[in-house]
Enzyme design. Structure first.
Site, PDB file in Angstrom:
ATOM      1  N   TYR A  56       0.978  -1.153  -0.089  1.00 13.31           N
ATOM      2  CA  TYR A  56       0.232   0.169  -0.049  1.00 13.31           C
ATOM      3  C   TYR A  56       1.041   1.196   0.076  1.00 13.31           C
ATOM      4  O   TYR A  56       0.227   2.397  -0.504  1.00 13.31           O
ATOM      5  CB  TYR A  56      -1.072   0.222   1.273  1.00 13.31           C
ATOM      6  CG  TYR A  56      -2.204  -0.991   0.953  1.00 13.31           C
ATOM      7  CD1 TYR A  56      -3.146  -0.827  -0.033  1.00 13.31           C
ATOM      8  CD2 TYR A  56      -2.221  -2.381   1.390  1.00 13.31           C
ATOM      9  CE1 TYR A  56      -4.044  -1.648  -0.398  1.00 13.31           C
ATOM     10  CE2 TYR A  56      -3.143  -3.140   1.162  1.00 13.31           C
ATOM     11  CZ  TYR A  56      -4.057  -2.913   0.364  1.00 13.31           C
ATOM     12  OH  TYR A  56      -5.134  -4.029   0.028  1.00 13.31           O
ATOM     13  N   ARG A  59       1.699   2.033  -3.571  1.00 19.90           N
ATOM     14  CA  ARG A  59       0.444   2.571  -4.138  1.00 19.90           C
ATOM     15  C   ARG A  59       0.217   4.180  -3.623  1.00 19.90           C
ATOM     16  O   ARG A  59      -0.317   4.783  -4.633  1.00 19.90           O
ATOM     17  CB  ARG A  59      -0.635   1.689  -4.067  1.00 19.90           C
ATOM     18  CG  ARG A  59      -0.673   0.421  -4.675  1.00 19.90           C
ATOM     19  CD  ARG A  59      -1.990  -0.566  -4.361  1.00 19.90           C
ATOM     20  NE  ARG A  59      -2.923  -0.154  -5.110  1.00 19.90           N
ATOM     21  CZ  ARG A  59      -4.212  -0.270  -5.068  1.00 19.90           C
ATOM     22  NH1 ARG A  59      -4.503  -1.315  -3.899  1.00 19.90           N
ATOM     23  NH2 ARG A  59      -5.199   0.011  -5.622  1.00 19.90           N
ATOM     24  N   HIS A 109     -14.333   1.248  -0.199  1.00 18.90           N
ATOM     25  CA  HIS A 109     -13.535   0.487  -0.025  1.00 18.90           C
ATOM     26  C   HIS A 109     -12.284   1.008   0.643  1.00 18.90           C
ATOM     27  O   HIS A 109     -11.158   0.737   0.750  1.00 18.90           O
ATOM     28  CB  HIS A 109     -12.960  -0.030  -1.270  1.00 18.90           C
ATOM     29  CG  HIS A 109     -13.922  -1.223  -1.937  1.00 18.90           C
ATOM     30  ND1 HIS A 109     -13.598  -1.638  -3.062  1.00 18.90           N
ATOM     31  CD2 HIS A 109     -15.002  -1.756  -1.496  1.00 18.90           C
ATOM     32  CE1 HIS A 109     -14.509  -2.885  -3.330  1.00 18.90           C
ATOM     33  NE2 HIS A 109     -15.576  -2.545  -2.279  1.00 18.90           N
ATOM     34  N   CYS A 117      -6.520   2.582  12.814  1.00 15.35           N
ATOM     35  CA  CYS A 117      -5.701   1.971  14.078  1.00 15.35           C
ATOM     36  C   CYS A 117      -6.741   0.674  14.580  1.00 15.35           C
ATOM     37  O   CYS A 117      -7.808   0.830  14.971  1.00 15.35           O
ATOM     38  CB  CYS A 117      -5.698   2.666  15.200  1.00 15.35           C
ATOM     39  SG  CYS A 117      -4.866   2.163  16.621  1.00 15.35           S
ATOM     40  N   CYS A 136      -0.163   5.599  16.601  1.00 15.24           N
ATOM     41  CA  CYS A 136      -1.558   6.058  16.453  1.00 15.24           C
ATOM     42  C   CYS A 136      -1.541   7.239  17.173  1.00 15.24           C
ATOM     43  O   CYS A 136      -1.217   7.423  18.436  1.00 15.24           O
ATOM     44  CB  CYS A 136      -2.557   4.946  17.013  1.00 15.24           C
ATOM     45  SG  CYS A 136      -4.198   5.702  16.906  1.00 15.24           S
ATOM     46  N   THR A 177     -15.856  -0.909 -14.083  1.00 15.20           N
ATOM     47  CA  THR A 177     -15.713  -1.831 -12.865  1.00 15.20           C
ATOM     48  C   THR A 177     -15.983  -2.886 -13.548  1.00 15.20           C
ATOM     49  O   THR A 177     -17.077  -3.041 -14.308  1.00 15.20           O
ATOM     50  CB  THR A 177     -16.303  -1.585 -11.768  1.00 15.20           C
ATOM     51  OG1 THR A 177     -16.356  -2.604 -10.684  1.00 15.20           O
ATOM     52  CG2 THR A 177     -17.800  -1.316 -11.927  1.00 15.20           C
ATOM     53  N   SER A 178     -15.339  -3.971 -13.364  1.00 13.23           N
ATOM     54  CA  SER A 178     -15.615  -5.479 -13.864  1.00 13.23           C
ATOM     55  C   SER A 178     -16.772  -6.342 -13.381  1.00 13.23           C
ATOM     56  O   SER A 178     -17.077  -7.207 -13.982  1.00 13.23           O
ATOM     57  CB  SER A 178     -14.313  -6.527 -13.697  1.00 13.23           C
ATOM     58  OG  SER A 178     -13.974  -6.639 -12.179  1.00 13.23           O
ATOM     59  N   LEU A 203     -14.752  -0.464 -20.335  1.00 13.66           N
ATOM     60  CA  LEU A 203     -14.049  -0.865 -21.779  1.00 13.66           C
ATOM     61  C   LEU A 203     -14.504  -2.075 -22.538  1.00 13.66           C
ATOM     62  O   LEU A 203     -14.428  -1.935 -23.724  1.00 13.66           O
ATOM     63  CB  LEU A 203     -12.504  -1.213 -21.239  1.00 13.66           C
ATOM     64  CG  LEU A 203     -11.567  -1.096 -22.336  1.00 13.66           C
ATOM     65  CD1 LEU A 203     -11.265   0.219 -23.006  1.00 13.66           C
ATOM     66  CD2 LEU A 203     -10.035  -1.460 -21.488  1.00 13.66           C
ATOM     67  N   ALA A 220     -13.720   5.150 -20.621  1.00  8.61           N
ATOM     68  CA  ALA A 220     -14.382   6.273 -19.848  1.00  8.61           C
ATOM     69  C   ALA A 220     -14.048   7.854 -20.167  1.00  8.61           C
ATOM     70  O   ALA A 220     -14.756   8.304 -20.237  1.00  8.61           O
ATOM     71  CB  ALA A 220     -13.773   5.885 -18.483  1.00  8.61           C
TER      72      ALA A 220
HETATM   73  N1  APR Z   1     -12.275   2.979 -19.415  1.00  8.94           N
HETATM   74  C1  APR Z   1     -13.295   2.313 -18.833  1.00  8.94           C
HETATM   75  N2  APR Z   1     -13.183   1.186 -18.367  1.00  8.94           N
HETATM   76  C2  APR Z   1     -11.834   0.504 -18.276  1.00  8.94           C
HETATM   77  C3  APR Z   1     -10.663   1.309 -18.667  1.00  8.94           C
HETATM   78  C4  APR Z   1     -10.938   2.475 -19.391  1.00  8.94           C
HETATM   79  N3  APR Z   1     -10.126   3.365 -19.764  1.00  8.94           N
HETATM   80  N4  APR Z   1      -9.700   0.496 -18.471  1.00  8.94           N
HETATM   81  C5  APR Z   1     -10.163  -0.453 -18.072  1.00  8.94           C
HETATM   82  N5  APR Z   1     -11.484  -0.589 -17.806  1.00  8.94           N
HETATM   83  C6  APR Z   1     -12.230  -1.645 -17.548  1.00  8.94           C
HETATM   84  C7  APR Z   1     -11.653  -3.089 -17.342  1.00  8.94           C
HETATM   85  O1  APR Z   1     -11.970  -3.468 -18.725  1.00  8.94           O
HETATM   86  C8  APR Z   1     -12.250  -3.842 -16.238  1.00  8.94           C
HETATM   87  O2  APR Z   1     -13.563  -4.232 -16.792  1.00  8.94           O
HETATM   88  O3  APR Z   1     -12.232  -1.362 -16.015  1.00  8.94           O
HETATM   89  C9  APR Z   1     -12.643  -2.536 -15.343  1.00  8.94           C
HETATM   90  C10 APR Z   1     -11.618  -2.897 -14.119  1.00  8.94           C
HETATM   91  O4  APR Z   1     -12.120  -3.924 -13.366  1.00  8.94           O
HETATM   92  P1  APR Z   1     -11.376  -4.406 -11.968  1.00  8.94           P
HETATM   93  O5  APR Z   1      -9.713  -4.287 -12.423  1.00  8.94           O
HETATM   94  O6  APR Z   1     -11.809  -5.732 -11.394  1.00  8.94           O
HETATM   95  O7  APR Z   1     -11.421  -3.046 -10.950  1.00  8.94           O
HETATM   96  P2  APR Z   1     -12.675  -3.078  -9.860  1.00  8.94           P
HETATM   97  O8  APR Z   1     -13.826  -3.588 -10.795  1.00  8.94           O
HETATM   98  O9  APR Z   1     -12.680  -1.518  -9.579  1.00  8.94           O
HETATM   99  O10 APR Z   1     -12.449  -3.986  -8.997  1.00  8.94           O
HETATM  100  C11 APR Z   1     -13.172  -3.897  -7.618  1.00  8.94           C
HETATM  101  O11 APR Z   1     -11.842  -5.575  -6.633  1.00  8.94           O
HETATM  102  O12 APR Z   1      -9.681  -6.108  -5.911  1.00  8.94           O
HETATM  103  C12 APR Z   1     -10.780  -5.427  -5.537  1.00  8.94           C
HETATM  104  O13 APR Z   1     -10.799  -3.807  -3.862  1.00  8.94           O
HETATM  105  C13 APR Z   1     -10.674  -3.953  -5.339  1.00  8.94           C
HETATM  106  O14 APR Z   1     -11.779  -2.040  -5.433  1.00  8.94           O
HETATM  107  C14 APR Z   1     -11.456  -3.152  -5.928  1.00  8.94           C
HETATM  108  C15 APR Z   1     -12.182  -4.082  -6.362  1.00  8.94           C
END
Ligand code: APR
Length: 238
Positions: A56, A59, A109, A117, A136, A177-178, A203, A220
């Protein structure tokens, strides 16, 4: 569209991808290089706190070098110009929505720039590295500070408020988000059940794409500014 319609936007790692922040599950995503069981669970922190802090810290250290992209800026415009409420519910732990200028943000998240803490439960703003010796500021415990990140197996933040918003929204938009991680992946169903129009911008089709009334696939940073223009001009009806 009601003039005072309520909009909820769920964002994920994909909205920050064009800023240079890694996503999790794409081919070169974070979870292709690091096992989430090693860094993103309470058990991992108990077993190897130094390794988890390092993950972390790296990041967090990246944040000053990345900037909000047109997708983040489009959501600021939406919040500033839409007559009803606009709430961002983000799974992201970066600060790009804030730095773009969005005000109404729920970090379900957690946030890289906060510490938690494990001894007293205090959450506080935190910049710079955390270590296994960090103290802390609230209770003085040493070695109990962790990043204020919701790990796998932990309850995301503000769930009651999020479900209230989903039940009361007219438009639910999911961006970048996936659809792999619950409970966020089922928000679309909750919003739909309560009558919201639902749109995915990603995407590629997410796992839950069939739950959305509409989907637009591409970057996006390109699609979201156009979508926001359509909503603000009244051209987009929901
Ligand atoms: N524009 C739009 N979508 C995009 C782009 C872009 N430029 N680049 C990538 N993506 C899409 C990918 O195709 C994918 O479907 O964004 C999605 C990201 O998915 P993940 O990597 O799974 O991220 P997320 O859905 O935010 O993950 C949820 O999982 O590990 C945990 O806590 C972590 O908050 C996170 C959670």
């Amino acid at each position: 569209m009601a003039v005072t319609s309520n909009i909820v936007i769920l964002t994920g790692a994909g909205i920050s991808a064009e800023s240079g922040v890694n996503t999790f599950r794409d081919r070169n995503g974070i979870w292709s290089r690091v096992r989430l069981e090693d860094v993103a669970t309470p058990e991992a922190f108990a077993a190897h706190p130094g390794r988890v802090q390092k993950f972390y810290n790296q990041r967090r250290a990246q944040l000053p070098s990345v900037k909000p992209n047109p997708a983040h800026h489009a959501l600021v415009r939406l919040e500033q110009s839409h007559a009803g409420s606009v709430t961002i519910v983000t799974q992201n732990v970066d600060d790009l929505h804030e730095r773009a200028g969005s005000q109404n943000i729920i970090h379900m998240h957690g946030e890289l720039n906060r510490s938690l803490c494990a001894a007293c439960g205090a959450s506080a703003p935190h910049r710079g590295d955390l270590s296994i010796d960090s103290e802390c500021a609230s209770c003085g415990a040493i070695g109990r500070l962790r990043p204020d990140i919701v790990w796998f197996g932990e309850m995301p933040y503000q769930m009651d408020r999020i479900y209230d918003l989903l039940r009361d929204c007219d438009l639910f938009l999911s961006v970048g988000t996936s659809g792999n991680v619950y409970p966020a992946a089922q928000f679309v169903q909750e919003a739909d059940r309560h009558g919201a129009h639902t749109v995915e911008i990603n995407l590629e089709p997410s796992l839950g794409v069939s739950d959305f009334a509409e989907a637009r696939h591409g970057k996006a940073g390109t699609l979201l500014p156009t979508f926001v223009d359509e909503v603000l001009s009244g051209q987009y009806r929901f």
